[in-house]
Design a protein around this motif. Structure first.
Motif, PDB file in Angstrom:
ATOM      1  N   GLN A 233       0.829  -1.203   0.000  1.00 15.29           N
ATOM      2  CA  GLN A 233       0.000   0.000   0.000  1.00 15.29           C
ATOM      3  C   GLN A 233       0.863   1.252   0.000  1.00 15.29           C
ATOM      4  O   GLN A 233       0.557   2.242  -0.700  1.00 15.29           O
ATOM      5  CB  GLN A 233      -0.917  -0.012   1.221  1.00 15.29           C
ATOM      6  CG  GLN A 233      -1.640   1.301   1.523  1.00 15.29           C
ATOM      7  CD  GLN A 233      -2.710   1.653   0.511  1.00 15.29           C
ATOM      8  OE1 GLN A 233      -2.957   0.905  -0.423  1.00 15.29           O
ATOM      9  NE2 GLN A 233      -3.325   2.808   0.682  1.00 15.29           N
ATOM     10  N   ALA A 234       1.955   1.229   0.758  1.00 17.05           N
ATOM     11  CA  ALA A 234       2.842   2.394   0.811  1.00 17.05           C
ATOM     12  C   ALA A 234       3.431   2.710  -0.562  1.00 17.05           C
ATOM     13  O   ALA A 234       3.650   3.865  -0.912  1.00 17.05           O
ATOM     14  CB  ALA A 234       3.959   2.147   1.834  1.00 17.05           C
ATOM     15  N   GLU A 235       3.655   1.646  -1.349  1.00 17.28           N
ATOM     16  CA  GLU A 235       4.250   1.847  -2.677  1.00 17.28           C
ATOM     17  C   GLU A 235       3.204   2.163  -3.741  1.00 17.28           C
ATOM     18  O   GLU A 235       3.434   3.001  -4.614  1.00 17.28           O
ATOM     19  CB  GLU A 235       5.023   0.585  -3.074  1.00 17.28           C
ATOM     20  CG  GLU A 235       5.753   0.720  -4.412  1.00 17.28           C
ATOM     21  CD  GLU A 235       6.596  -0.496  -4.737  1.00 17.28           C
ATOM     22  OE1 GLU A 235       7.048  -0.607  -5.882  1.00 17.28           O
ATOM     23  OE2 GLU A 235       6.799  -1.339  -3.831  1.00 17.28           O
ATOM     24  N   HIS A 236       2.051   1.485  -3.670  1.00 13.53           N
ATOM     25  CA  HIS A 236       1.066   1.597  -4.753  1.00 13.53           C
ATOM     26  C   HIS A 236      -0.153   2.440  -4.414  1.00 13.53           C
ATOM     27  O   HIS A 236      -0.761   3.030  -5.321  1.00 13.53           O
ATOM     28  CB  HIS A 236       0.615   0.197  -5.196  1.00 13.53           C
ATOM     29  CG  HIS A 236       1.717  -0.648  -5.723  1.00 13.53           C
ATOM     30  ND1 HIS A 236       2.135  -0.588  -7.034  1.00 13.53           N
ATOM     31  CD2 HIS A 236       2.512  -1.564  -5.113  1.00 13.53           C
ATOM     32  CE1 HIS A 236       3.135  -1.446  -7.213  1.00 13.53           C
ATOM     33  NE2 HIS A 236       3.391  -2.044  -6.066  1.00 13.53           N
ATOM     34  N   GLY A 237      -0.555   2.432  -3.134  1.00  7.97           N
ATOM     35  CA  GLY A 237      -1.603   3.353  -2.702  1.00  7.97           C
ATOM     36  C   GLY A 237      -3.029   3.031  -3.114  1.00  7.97           C
ATOM     37  O   GLY A 237      -3.921   3.821  -2.853  1.00  7.97           O
ATOM     38  N   ASN A 238      -3.290   1.875  -3.728  1.00  8.66           N
ATOM     39  CA  ASN A 238      -4.631   1.613  -4.250  1.00  8.66           C
ATOM     40  C   ASN A 238      -5.242   0.327  -3.721  1.00  8.66           C
ATOM     41  O   ASN A 238      -6.218  -0.178  -4.266  1.00  8.66           O
ATOM     42  CB  ASN A 238      -4.584   1.546  -5.780  1.00  8.66           C
ATOM     43  CG  ASN A 238      -3.688   0.415  -6.278  1.00  8.66           C
ATOM     44  OD1 ASN A 238      -2.974  -0.204  -5.485  1.00  8.66           O
ATOM     45  ND2 ASN A 238      -3.710   0.148  -7.564  1.00  8.66           N
ATOM     46  N   VAL A 239      -4.675  -0.211  -2.648  1.00  9.27           N
ATOM     47  CA  VAL A 239      -5.014  -1.569  -2.268  1.00  9.27           C
ATOM     48  C   VAL A 239      -6.418  -1.712  -1.669  1.00  9.27           C
ATOM     49  O   VAL A 239      -7.045  -2.764  -1.760  1.00  9.27           O
ATOM     50  CB  VAL A 239      -3.926  -2.111  -1.310  1.00  9.27           C
ATOM     51  CG1 VAL A 239      -4.090  -1.525   0.072  1.00  9.27           C
ATOM     52  CG2 VAL A 239      -3.919  -3.608  -1.255  1.00  9.27           C
ATOM     53  N   LEU A 240      -6.945  -0.640  -1.079  1.00 12.82           N
ATOM     54  CA  LEU A 240      -8.249  -0.746  -0.429  1.00 12.82           C
ATOM     55  C   LEU A 240      -9.380  -1.028  -1.406  1.00 12.82           C
ATOM     56  O   LEU A 240     -10.406  -1.597  -1.025  1.00 12.82           O
ATOM     57  CB  LEU A 240      -8.559   0.537   0.347  1.00 12.82           C
ATOM     58  CG  LEU A 240      -8.421   0.463   1.869  1.00 12.82           C
ATOM     59  CD1 LEU A 240      -8.817   1.772   2.517  1.00 12.82           C
ATOM     60  CD2 LEU A 240      -9.235  -0.678   2.457  1.00 12.82           C
TER      61      LEU A 240
END
Length: 319
Positions: A233-240
């Protein structure tokens, strides 16, 4: 209580929360289409013929006949595992037993049940169901196709549980209405999602359930699979976008059968607020059993586990 006060972690595995605060945690806001997403997956899973194949296992036990098992899940995925049959008495109940994120290398011979057929499936990509390029490392397995909601690995693992139920139904049709589920950690979270949409499961035991309250899970420092998701999530930001559809607490709101849920006040791998989000969301017939700690050795753990084991035996007792 003997909640651990010394530990090797750089964070507090209680997250500064006491029992009354944990019992007040509610499930997260759910995404639109949650039910439609899971109902469609369940209906598709019901069309799969598991075609179970049994063979004599090299493992032996004085109380159980041990059989190696292979069955087909969705996408024709071959699932390996074991079937235990009691050496004494009839088979009057079935239980599907999930595993933690470490997988499993043998069945649990000490399940405190009688007259029960036990299936121990290894979910896809793990242990006997290993399948490169899916990683068996929990921190990587949990990320497999996480950017694609419809093919995310956790959804396939839930389907593997449903097909284990189908396998029991194929082998022992008279067990209909008497099939339970028991799972810990990874198996607890996957189990909450499986039980919520499978009316063939008549009761469930979840211990230290993972995948609860995914928005919280992304923010609370952890080790293991949760840390892997946080780093992604820290790298891609779209996991939710994907994870909101794989939230064990959201699924638990749909559970309508008797449940026994064991949750911990201290846990470095599955944050207690996320565990309690699952337990608190089950609407009725739910007994919550409190452990001082999970995924961590602590004074008094053997005594607490013995009490829980006795409760599990009573909970799954054949009527």
């Amino acid at each position: 209580m003997s909640i651990p006060t010394t530990h090797p972690f750089t964070f507090d595995p209680t997250y500064g929360m006491r029992l009354e605060e944990l019992l007040a945690i509610e499930p997260p806001e759910e995404p639109g289409g949650f039910d439609a997403f899971w109902r469609a997956r369940y209906q598709k899973a019901l069309t799969v013929d598991p075609q179970p194949v049994l063979s004599r296992s090299e493992l032996t036990h004085p109380d159980w006949h041990v059989l190696d098992l292979v069955y087909l899940s969705t996408e024709a995925f071959r699932i390996g595992g074991w079937l235990l049959l009691p050496r004494g008495g009839q088979v009057r109940r079935g239980i599907v037993v999930g595993h933690g994120y470490g997988g499993r290398d043998r069945p649990d011979f000490d399940m405190p049940v009688k007259e029960t057929a036990l299936i121990f499936p290894c979910c896809r990509g793990l242990s006997l169901s290993g399948h490169p390029p899916i990683s068996e490392n929990p921190s990587w397995h949990v990320l497999h196709d996480i950017d694609k909601k419809d093919s995310y690995i956790i959804g396939g693992c839930v389907e593997d549980i449903w097909l284990a139920v189908s396998t029991l139904a194929a082998l022992y049709p008279w067990l209909s209405g008497h099939v339970g589920y028991s799972g810990i950690s990874f198996g607890g979270g996957v189990g909450a999602m499986a039980i919520a949409y499978d009316p063939r499961i008549d009761r469930g035991h979840l211990a230290l359930p993972s995948f609860g309250h995914q928005p919280l899970r992304l923010t609370l420092p952890s080790v293991g699979s949760a840390q892997g998701v946080q780093e992604y999530q820290a790298e891609h930001g779209n996991v939710l976008e994907t994870l909101r559809f794989f939230d064990a607490a959201t699924a638990a709101r749909r559970i309508r059968v008797p449940m026994l849920t064991a949750v911990a006040l201290f846990d470095p791998s599955v944050a207690p607020p996320c565990q309690f989000a699952v337990a608190n969301s089950i609407p009725k017939f739910n007994e919550i059993f409190i452990l001082d700690a999970g995924h961590f050795d602590y004074p008094g753990s053997a005594e607490q586990e013995a009490v829980l084991r006795d409760k599990v035996g009573q909970f799954f007792r054949v009527p």
